[in-house]
Design an enzyme around this catalytic site. Sequence first.
Site, mmCIF file in Angstrom:
data_model
loop_
_atom_site.group_PDB
_atom_site.id
_atom_site.type_symbol
_atom_site.label_atom_id
_atom_site.label_comp_id
_atom_site.label_asym_id
_atom_site.label_seq_id
_atom_site.Cartn_x
_atom_site.Cartn_y
_atom_site.Cartn_z
ATOM 1 N N LYS A 123 -4.554 -3.904 -2.843
ATOM 2 C CA LYS A 123 -4.680 -3.893 -4.302
ATOM 3 C C LYS A 123 -4.841 -5.302 -4.875
ATOM 4 C CE LYS A 123 -0.815 -1.835 -5.308
ATOM 5 N NZ LYS A 123 -0.231 -1.613 -3.975
ATOM 6 N N ARG A 183 4.376 2.693 -11.729
ATOM 7 C CA ARG A 183 4.776 2.984 -10.363
ATOM 8 C C ARG A 183 5.679 4.194 -10.262
ATOM 9 N NH1 ARG A 183 3.907 -2.246 -7.718
ATOM 10 N NH2 ARG A 183 4.536 -2.176 -5.555
ATOM 11 N N ARG A 206 0.877 -10.094 7.218
ATOM 12 C CA ARG A 206 1.067 -10.935 6.038
ATOM 13 C C ARG A 206 2.426 -11.633 6.097
ATOM 14 N NH1 ARG A 206 0.721 -8.152 0.211
ATOM 15 N NH2 ARG A 206 2.856 -7.557 0.653
ATOM 16 N N ARG A 234 6.716 -13.488 2.779
ATOM 17 C CA ARG A 234 7.309 -12.827 1.614
ATOM 18 C C ARG A 234 8.614 -12.161 2.001
ATOM 19 N NH1 ARG A 234 3.382 -9.068 -2.057
ATOM 20 N NH2 ARG A 234 5.149 -7.651 -1.899
ATOM 21 N N ARG A 294 9.636 0.340 1.119
ATOM 22 C CA ARG A 294 8.584 0.285 0.090
ATOM 23 C C ARG A 294 7.599 1.444 0.249
ATOM 24 N NH1 ARG A 294 6.669 -5.383 1.465
ATOM 25 N NH2 ARG A 294 4.902 -4.971 0.102
#
Length: 188
Positions: free
Chosen positions: A13, A88, A127, A133, A144
Amino acid sequence: MRLVLVGPPGAGKGTQAVRIAERYGIPAISTGDIFRANVKGETELGKKAQEFMNAGLLVPDEVTNAMVRDRLAQDDVAPGFLLDGYPRNPGQAAELEAMLEDLEATLDVVLEITADLDEVTARLLKRAEIEGRADDTEDVIRERLKVYEESTAPVAAFYAEHGLLVKVDGMGAVDEVTDRIVTALDAR
Ligand code: ADP
């Protein structure tokens, strides 16, 4: 053009949001990016959001909704906007409807970027190595994805019922996905 982008974590996204926004000359508004900037800057908002983000949970609606309402009141959204990461859950979707009503505006399209579970998990773990992160660890990624299935997937269903949902396959190269998105949006 007023557009909402939905899709599981790792679907791409953020990457596609920047490209779409540039093409249509509208700001890309990412709630995740705004929260991360606030965590980094150690603001009040960041302090409220951090623990939820690090656990892979949604930041409470009253915090998130107020933040988006403020953002949509700014002048640069006059030509339109792309919302990445909001709404969301169904409560946020209802709140967005109310915000748009106040602005006398409507959504043009909700774009869902799809990707299978193995692929998104692999992308997020990769990632993690690159960006580090705090919410890209294996346990938090699992959480998540669960939150996405339980809370966000119903949002896509809600927009599908209203005839606004366009689904695009997010598998394959970044450029290929962008081409699919542009083709799908221009066809509307
Ligand atoms: P991703 O889609 O890859 O999981 P984001 O960068 O969009 O990541 O969001 C990261 C985190 O920020 C979420 O897990 C959540 O804690 C918080 N967040 C972002 N958008 C929202 C939202 N609309 N409502 C509540 N929390 C949000």
